[in-house]
Design a protein around this motif. Sequence first.
Motif, PDB file in Angstrom:
ATOM      1  N   ARG A  80       0.804  -1.221   0.000  1.00  0.00           N
ATOM      2  CA  ARG A  80       0.000   0.000   0.000  1.00  0.00           C
ATOM      3  C   ARG A  80       0.840   1.275   0.000  1.00  0.00           C
ATOM      4  O   ARG A  80       0.291   2.384   0.096  1.00  0.00           O
ATOM      5  CB  ARG A  80      -0.922   0.009   1.218  1.00  0.00           C
ATOM      6  CG  ARG A  80      -1.894  -1.178   1.258  1.00  0.00           C
ATOM      7  CD  ARG A  80      -2.767  -1.092   2.488  1.00  0.00           C
ATOM      8  NE  ARG A  80      -3.733  -2.203   2.541  1.00  0.00           N
ATOM      9  CZ  ARG A  80      -4.607  -2.372   3.537  1.00  0.00           C
ATOM     10  NH1 ARG A  80      -4.627  -1.507   4.548  1.00  0.00           N
ATOM     11  NH2 ARG A  80      -5.435  -3.402   3.506  1.00  0.00           N
ATOM     12  N   ASN A  81       2.138   1.140  -0.049  1.00  0.00           N
ATOM     13  CA  ASN A  81       3.015   2.308   0.055  1.00  0.00           C
ATOM     14  C   ASN A  81       3.476   2.843  -1.300  1.00  0.00           C
ATOM     15  O   ASN A  81       4.344   3.716  -1.359  1.00  0.00           O
ATOM     16  CB  ASN A  81       4.240   1.965   0.904  1.00  0.00           C
ATOM     17  CG  ASN A  81       3.860   1.567   2.319  1.00  0.00           C
ATOM     18  OD1 ASN A  81       2.931   2.145   2.895  1.00  0.00           O
ATOM     19  ND2 ASN A  81       4.568   0.583   2.877  1.00  0.00           N
ATOM     20  N   GLY A  82       2.915   2.320  -2.358  1.00  0.00           N
ATOM     21  CA  GLY A  82       3.311   2.788  -3.691  1.00  0.00           C
ATOM     22  C   GLY A  82       4.600   2.169  -4.190  1.00  0.00           C
ATOM     23  O   GLY A  82       5.172   2.645  -5.178  1.00  0.00           O
ATOM     24  N   ASP A  83       5.076   1.128  -3.497  1.00  0.00           N
ATOM     25  CA  ASP A  83       6.294   0.467  -3.964  1.00  0.00           C
ATOM     26  C   ASP A  83       6.016  -0.265  -5.281  1.00  0.00           C
ATOM     27  O   ASP A  83       4.908  -0.738  -5.533  1.00  0.00           O
ATOM     28  CB  ASP A  83       6.793  -0.533  -2.922  1.00  0.00           C
ATOM     29  CG  ASP A  83       7.239   0.158  -1.639  1.00  0.00           C
ATOM     30  OD1 ASP A  83       7.609   1.342  -1.716  1.00  0.00           O
ATOM     31  OD2 ASP A  83       7.200  -0.484  -0.580  1.00  0.00           O
ATOM     32  N   ILE A  84       7.064  -0.356  -6.091  1.00  0.00           N
ATOM     33  CA  ILE A  84       6.961  -0.988  -7.397  1.00  0.00           C
ATOM     34  C   ILE A  84       7.976  -2.112  -7.507  1.00  0.00           C
ATOM     35  O   ILE A  84       9.155  -1.937  -7.178  1.00  0.00           O
ATOM     36  CB  ILE A  84       7.188   0.033  -8.540  1.00  0.00           C
ATOM     37  CG1 ILE A  84       6.115   1.119  -8.520  1.00  0.00           C
ATOM     38  CG2 ILE A  84       7.205  -0.679  -9.887  1.00  0.00           C
ATOM     39  CD1 ILE A  84       4.728   0.634  -8.849  1.00  0.00           C
ATOM     40  N   HIS A  85       7.512  -3.275  -7.962  1.00  0.00           N
ATOM     41  CA  HIS A  85       8.422  -4.376  -8.272  1.00  0.00           C
ATOM     42  C   HIS A  85       8.476  -4.529  -9.788  1.00  0.00           C
ATOM     43  O   HIS A  85       7.459  -4.436 -10.472  1.00  0.00           O
ATOM     44  CB  HIS A  85       7.926  -5.681  -7.641  1.00  0.00           C
ATOM     45  CG  HIS A  85       8.805  -6.863  -7.947  1.00  0.00           C
ATOM     46  ND1 HIS A  85       8.573  -7.726  -9.015  1.00  0.00           N
ATOM     47  CD2 HIS A  85       9.922  -7.319  -7.340  1.00  0.00           C
ATOM     48  CE1 HIS A  85       9.506  -8.653  -9.034  1.00  0.00           C
ATOM     49  NE2 HIS A  85      10.332  -8.437  -8.030  1.00  0.00           N
ATOM     50  N   ILE A  86       9.675  -4.760 -10.298  1.00  0.00           N
ATOM     51  CA  ILE A  86       9.853  -4.926 -11.740  1.00  0.00           C
ATOM     52  C   ILE A  86       9.909  -6.415 -12.069  1.00  0.00           C
ATOM     53  O   ILE A  86      10.837  -7.119 -11.649  1.00  0.00           O
ATOM     54  CB  ILE A  86      11.126  -4.226 -12.241  1.00  0.00           C
ATOM     55  CG1 ILE A  86      11.118  -2.749 -11.860  1.00  0.00           C
ATOM     56  CG2 ILE A  86      11.253  -4.400 -13.759  1.00  0.00           C
ATOM     57  CD1 ILE A  86       9.994  -1.950 -12.462  1.00  0.00           C
ATOM     58  N   ASP A  87       8.896  -6.887 -12.793  1.00  0.00           N
ATOM     59  CA  ASP A  87       8.874  -8.276 -13.251  1.00  0.00           C
ATOM     60  C   ASP A  87       9.541  -8.391 -14.609  1.00  0.00           C
ATOM     61  O   ASP A  87       9.329  -7.547 -15.484  1.00  0.00           O
ATOM     62  CB  ASP A  87       7.434  -8.777 -13.380  1.00  0.00           C
ATOM     63  CG  ASP A  87       6.836  -9.213 -12.048  1.00  0.00           C
ATOM     64  OD1 ASP A  87       7.603  -9.348 -11.076  1.00  0.00           O
ATOM     65  OD2 ASP A  87       5.607  -9.430 -11.999  1.00  0.00           O
ATOM     66  N   ARG A  88      10.330  -9.427 -14.785  1.00  0.00           N
ATOM     67  CA  ARG A  88      10.851  -9.764 -16.099  1.00  0.00           C
ATOM     68  C   ARG A  88       9.856 -10.689 -16.783  1.00  0.00           C
ATOM     69  O   ARG A  88       9.453 -11.718 -16.223  1.00  0.00           O
ATOM     70  CB  ARG A  88      12.217 -10.453 -16.002  1.00  0.00           C
ATOM     71  CG  ARG A  88      13.331  -9.577 -15.440  1.00  0.00           C
ATOM     72  CD  ARG A  88      14.671 -10.277 -15.622  1.00  0.00           C
ATOM     73  NE  ARG A  88      15.029 -10.370 -17.037  1.00  0.00           N
ATOM     74  CZ  ARG A  88      15.939 -11.227 -17.510  1.00  0.00           C
ATOM     75  NH1 ARG A  88      16.538 -12.083 -16.702  1.00  0.00           N
ATOM     76  NH2 ARG A  88      16.227 -11.249 -18.810  1.00  0.00           N
TER      77      ARG A  88
END
Length: 318
Positions: free
Chosen positions: A221-229
């Motif tokens: 909920r903190n706006g964090d982003i994970h980058i998926d390959r």
Amino acid sequence: MGENAQKIGKKLEILGVDLLGMFKWNKKMSDKEIKCTRSTHKNAEGKSKKTHGIDLYMEYNDPYIGGVQGVFIECKNRVWSGINKTQIESWVNEEINLIDCARNNSELQEFYSDGADKNCALLLINCNDEKFNQAKFDEYLSNIQIPNKRTPYKVFIAGNNMIEKWDAIARMIKESYHDDLSVLYPSINNSQPISEKYWSINHLFSKYVFCETKEQVPVGRNGDIHIDRVLVIFFFDKINAESFQYMWSMCRSFQYENQYDVFDICFWTESRDENNYITENFITILSNYDDGKVSQDIIDTIRIKFLLNRKLNPVDNH
């Protein structure tokens, strides 16, 4: 310019510059005429040719040859009755003769990249009266006779079905991946896979094309982003269990299973039955592949997509 010539020119612009430009080919020249320098080159009447016409010439960097690949492109826009084995043979011979005279023509050197391999042609045959017969077209191609040359040339031929597939690929790249897709060139000289924006002509005629992209995924909920390959596979083989398993055997051979977070399988289908077969059976077939050794974690990351086949009702593509 006559009406038919205008149609051909317009079709060439769409298929050549716009479509192949989506695959990151560079237009170097178009609508050129050069003198014929070979007495063995004959026209349809059997007389010596005086000139050759270049509809379009494009280039792209090709890791498979370790340099620049040049492609002479010719577009034929005809009714189905004007497309047959003899006519296709004539068009292919025209392209071979064009390469003979154009590859070392002094007037064209300014358009060629240094060291470009100019031994390749692409013949686009567009049937414009909705009578295109794929089975008959394939029969023509399997039976054409090509003269032997001291210098080997590569001539690729695409009919309506292939052109429609390319259009569908380009549309999906633009709409689903925002033109941010790289093509994988696995095992170049036993090295690590190469990832490039441009497609080779070999990719365009392949049954399986492996690509990659990245996808931003919100986390928490903190706006964090994970980058998926994301591994994107364009699938043009027969729709059956053996083809599905063969495709995954390549993923395993190229060690893609452990390199990517998400797997998008983009299918080209010819009927609603094929769509239904994929939807109902693809995951089950992979789950049972090689005695169930495709892990559930991987199965859960597979997304099935369908390329737009304009011959099908839009509802059949979903």
